[in-house]
Design a protein around this motif. Structure first.
Motif, PDB file in Angstrom:
ATOM      1  N   ALA A 168      13.974 -34.558  45.303  1.00 27.31           N
ATOM      2  CA  ALA A 168      13.921 -36.027  45.350  1.00 27.31           C
ATOM      3  C   ALA A 168      12.498 -36.509  45.094  1.00 27.31           C
ATOM      4  O   ALA A 168      11.526 -35.814  45.385  1.00 27.31           O
ATOM      5  CB  ALA A 168      14.411 -36.517  46.705  1.00 27.31           C
ATOM      6  N   LYS A 169      12.394 -37.709  44.558  1.00 27.02           N
ATOM      7  CA  LYS A 169      11.074 -38.284  44.268  1.00 27.02           C
ATOM      8  C   LYS A 169      10.314 -38.523  45.570  1.00 27.02           C
ATOM      9  O   LYS A 169       9.140 -38.223  45.683  1.00 27.02           O
ATOM     10  CB  LYS A 169      11.246 -39.608  43.513  1.00 27.02           C
ATOM     11  N   ALA A 170      11.017 -39.117  46.528  1.00 25.19           N
ATOM     12  CA  ALA A 170      10.399 -39.382  47.825  1.00 25.19           C
ATOM     13  C   ALA A 170      11.284 -38.779  48.913  1.00 25.19           C
ATOM     14  O   ALA A 170      12.264 -39.379  49.320  1.00 25.19           O
ATOM     15  CB  ALA A 170      10.256 -40.881  48.038  1.00 25.19           C
ATOM     16  N   PRO A 171      10.952 -37.561  49.354  1.00 23.20           N
ATOM     17  CA  PRO A 171      11.788 -36.900  50.367  1.00 23.20           C
ATOM     18  C   PRO A 171      11.901 -37.716  51.645  1.00 23.20           C
ATOM     19  O   PRO A 171      10.928 -38.321  52.089  1.00 23.20           O
ATOM     20  CB  PRO A 171      11.046 -35.589  50.637  1.00 23.20           C
ATOM     21  N   LYS A 172      13.091 -37.734  52.201  1.00 24.13           N
ATOM     22  CA  LYS A 172      13.344 -38.568  53.382  1.00 24.13           C
ATOM     23  C   LYS A 172      13.807 -37.729  54.567  1.00 24.13           C
ATOM     24  O   LYS A 172      14.344 -36.641  54.410  1.00 24.13           O
ATOM     25  CB  LYS A 172      14.434 -39.591  53.074  1.00 24.13           C
ATOM     26  N   ARG A 173      13.611 -38.292  55.763  1.00 23.38           N
ATOM     27  CA  ARG A 173      14.142 -37.688  56.982  1.00 23.38           C
ATOM     28  C   ARG A 173      15.184 -38.641  57.542  1.00 23.38           C
ATOM     29  O   ARG A 173      15.194 -39.817  57.228  1.00 23.38           O
ATOM     30  CB  ARG A 173      13.035 -37.542  58.032  1.00 23.38           C
ATOM     31  N   GLU A 174      16.048 -38.126  58.421  1.00 20.23           N
ATOM     32  CA  GLU A 174      16.982 -39.014  59.117  1.00 20.23           C
ATOM     33  C   GLU A 174      16.275 -39.599  60.320  1.00 20.23           C
ATOM     34  O   GLU A 174      15.683 -38.863  61.119  1.00 20.23           O
ATOM     35  CB  GLU A 174      18.212 -38.234  59.595  1.00 20.23           C
ATOM     36  N   ILE A 175      16.328 -40.927  60.487  1.00 20.01           N
ATOM     37  CA  ILE A 175      15.727 -41.467  61.699  1.00 20.01           C
ATOM     38  C   ILE A 175      16.741 -42.224  62.560  1.00 20.01           C
ATOM     39  O   ILE A 175      16.448 -42.593  63.685  1.00 20.01           O
ATOM     40  CB  ILE A 175      14.516 -42.388  61.401  1.00 20.01           C
ATOM     41  N   ARG A 176      17.943 -42.451  62.007  1.00 19.80           N
ATOM     42  CA  ARG A 176      18.982 -43.090  62.827  1.00 19.80           C
ATOM     43  C   ARG A 176      19.966 -42.035  63.290  1.00 19.80           C
ATOM     44  O   ARG A 176      20.248 -41.080  62.571  1.00 19.80           O
ATOM     45  CB  ARG A 176      19.705 -44.170  62.003  1.00 19.80           C
ATOM     46  N   PHE A 177      20.501 -42.239  64.484  1.00 17.77           N
ATOM     47  CA  PHE A 177      21.320 -41.187  65.072  1.00 17.77           C
ATOM     48  C   PHE A 177      22.639 -40.942  64.335  1.00 17.77           C
ATOM     49  O   PHE A 177      22.990 -39.811  64.036  1.00 17.77           O
ATOM     50  CB  PHE A 177      21.592 -41.478  66.548  1.00 17.77           C
ATOM     51  N   LEU A 236      19.013 -43.486  73.093  1.00 20.20           N
ATOM     52  CA  LEU A 236      19.797 -44.722  73.078  1.00 20.20           C
ATOM     53  C   LEU A 236      18.879 -45.938  73.053  1.00 20.20           C
ATOM     54  O   LEU A 236      19.122 -46.912  72.329  1.00 20.20           O
ATOM     55  CB  LEU A 236      20.706 -44.776  74.305  1.00 20.20           C
ATOM     56  N   ASP A 237      17.785 -45.860  73.830  1.00 22.82           N
ATOM     57  CA  ASP A 237      16.827 -46.971  73.860  1.00 22.82           C
ATOM     58  C   ASP A 237      16.244 -47.209  72.475  1.00 22.82           C
ATOM     59  O   ASP A 237      16.120 -48.340  72.017  1.00 22.82           O
ATOM     60  CB  ASP A 237      15.695 -46.666  74.846  1.00 22.82           C
ATOM     61  N   ARG A 238      15.904 -46.105  71.813  1.00 25.93           N
ATOM     62  CA  ARG A 238      15.284 -46.213  70.503  1.00 25.93           C
ATOM     63  C   ARG A 238      16.274 -46.798  69.488  1.00 25.93           C
ATOM     64  O   ARG A 238      15.915 -47.651  68.681  1.00 25.93           O
ATOM     65  CB  ARG A 238      14.829 -44.831  70.066  1.00 25.93           C
TER      66      ARG A 238
END
Lengths: 181, 242, 133
Positions: free
Chosen positions: B122-131, B234-236
């Motif tokens: 991928a051009k801009a590698p991503k991470r998962e940040i939503r659960f 959950l808070d996040r």
């Protein structure tokens, strides 16, 4: 013009560090020691604070000493560099929660230093201190370090908290730094 | 002259293959052969410094078909893992905890390797940040990377907002395992739970993950991986909603 | 055509698994089964030694007037014995399937001790599936 790379574990333990002097043309004087750009009080003030910190970072220092073709001016300067890198961690942590990019460019600035970072999905942080803008080069550099790190991870004797001492890893990162930085 | 090792031996280092030749009677007999005859032993040792040992850094990370491991081989290995662990624990809870720890170490690597394989191009590698997307990617991507098939379902607990479940109708790693009646509480999928826990932890969703047998009439091996999230997650999520 | 019973005999001659299908066989105590299996193990050893043409894997089939025993010997010395009617011609393929089920459900099960009696639910259900076709 120098670059400083730090690999930090998810719990922020330094696992690997590298200082790279770029051969590419620099905008600022390549040899300018950091101390001269700081106000006169700063180095001595840092020296005091950082002696306390040095215990935590002894692993990287030991690495510097043996790997040591490159050394910055004096011990104090290295401490300042580490201090900047450590200080930027808070900023990185803040961004990591909201931004889903792995490559985080120019997250922090301190005097002439710009801090760029790369965070893997496993929350391993690569922090790079650099002076000039070189977004594409840094991105490619991080990408190669990422690949090398994933390969290191596959070693069953490596855990997310083991300092990386592989000479092959070191050589590959240096080669990559030479190519892109 | 030294032939390339048979592909089956490719997991061994070159030196290991050579040393096995030293032990074989055929190789040792060449020591007494005429000097003009080519000797496997001397050739092998002479070529050693010329060919540096191949390290993990020299091999590509991309998945190749030939790199797949036989399910039988894994079953035997996992069976030994369970037996080895069982000898060193007191009670079922302890056994499950140890299997979870082993799985955790696998999961850390799975996460990094899988992400690299998915995102490196991928051009801009991503991470998962939503659960929820992270949970989905565990259900499909992680399962596919580890077991070669997606899991069968994701469920959200009705009673507890912090509990989620991943359901596998027939987990491949426990397919050949029959747990004795006196240990019926035990689920060897605790290993899988460990993998899930590591992946969630790595992505920044600390949780306690456990495995439970939930057989049905038609699916005797059905297993539920129960995820109990820490409150901070959950808070996040709440904070990110805005 | 009928299949009446299955025995698994370990390499030392001990009966580690025994199951009857239908009501074709007389009911014996487990001790009697153990003795019979031990005897069969001995007979098998004799037939293996008697071969006039070099090494032999011993008796494959022992037939009586109304039934036969079909024996599958594995390379490790485990014997699978199937008791069937004389007309039954699927004995060999059934034994092969049983061997496969044994390799999967018994040998890969961490809770099974090699050479000990087989108390594995997975094996039972696999055998049931094989026998019901």
């Amino acid at each position: 013009m120098s670059h400083h790379l730090f690999l930090l574990s998810p719990s922020d333990t330094p696992l690997y560090s590298l200082t790279h002097y770029s051969s590419k043309p620099a905008q600022t004087t390549a040899t300018s020691p950091l101390a001269s750009n700081l106000p006169s009080w700063s180095t001595s003030a840092f020296a005091g604070t950082l002696t306390a910190l040095s215990g935590a970072t002894s692993a990287t220092q030991a690495h510097h000493a043996q790997g040591g073709t490159v050394r910055i001016g004096g011990g104090q300067d290295r401490h300042v560099i580490q201090m900047i890198a450590n200080a930027s961690l808070d900023v990185i942590e803040e961004i990591v929660r909201k931004d889903n990019m792995m490559y985080l460019k120019s997250v922090d600035k301190f005097n002439e230093w710009t801090v760029s970072a790369f965070v893997t999905p496993g929350n391993m942080k690569f922090v790079l201190l650099h002076e000039a803008r070189n977004d594409d080069g840094i991105k490619s550099f991080f990408h190669e370090v990422w690949e090398l790190y994933v390969k290191t991870m596959l070693n069953p004797f490596h855990t997310a908290h083991t300092p990386i001492r592989s000479t092959v890893f070191d050589a590959r990162v240096r080669a990559s730094a030479k190519k892109y930085l | 002259m030294h032939a390339a090792p048979h592909p089956r031996f490719s997991v061994l280092s070159a030196s290991a293959v050579q040393s096995s030749e030293h032990l074989s009677p055929a190789a040792s007999s060449t020591r007494f052969s005429l000097p003009s005859a080519p000797s496997i032993n001397t050739n092998a040792t002479a070529s050693k410094p010329a060919v540096p040992r191949q390290t993990i850094y020299d091999r590509p990370l991309n998945k190749i078909r030939a790199a797949e491991v036989s399910a039988s081989a894994f079953s035997f290995l996992f069976s030994e893992v369970v037996q080895y662990t069982q000898k060193r624990v007191n009670g079922i809870n302890d056994l499950e905890r140890r299997l979870n720890t082993l799985g955790y170490r696998v999961g850390l690597r799975v996460l990094e390797l899988m992400s690299y394989r998915n995102e490196a191009t991928a051009k801009a590698p991503k991470r998962e940040i939503r659960f929820l997307p992270a949970l989905m990617s565990i259900h499909t991507q992680v399962w596919r990377a580890v077991f070669g098939k997606p899991a069968d379902a994701i469920e959200k607990s009705v009673e507890n907002a912090d509990e989620y479940m991943i359901i596998d109708n027939d987990p491949p790693i426990t397919r050949n395992i029959s747990v004795p009646r006196d240990m019926s509480q035990l689920s060897c999928s605790s290993f899988t739970a460990g993998i899930v826990e590591a992946v969630l932890d790595g992505l920044g969703f600390p949780a306690r993950v456990t495995a439970h047998n939930t057989p049905t009439e038609t699916l005797p091996n059905r297993t539920t991986i129960l995820i109990k999230l820490e409150k901070s997650v959950l808070d996040r999520e709440e904070a990110l909603k805005t | 055509m009928a299949i009446w019973g299955l025995w698994v005999i370990n390499k030392a001659g001990g009966l580690v698994y025994q199951r009857n299908f239908g009501d074709g066989l007389p009911h014996l105590t487990s001790n009697e089964y153990l003795v019979l299996a031990g005897t069969l193990h001995g007979i098998h050893a004799i037939t293996a030694r008697l071969s006039p043409t070099g090494s032999s894997s011993g008796a494959n089939v022992i037939s009586g007037e109304t039934f036969k025993l079909t024996i599958l010997l594995t390379p490790t010395g485990t014997k699978f014995v199937l008791l069937t009617s004389l007309a039954e011609n699927t004995a060999d393929t059934v034994l092969q399937k049983v061997y496969e089920a044994y390799a999967d459900a018994v040998m890969k099960n961490p809770f099974h001790t090699p050479e000990m009696p087989i108390r594995t639910e997975g094996f039972d259900s696999r055998i049931t599936a094989i026998m019901s076709g």
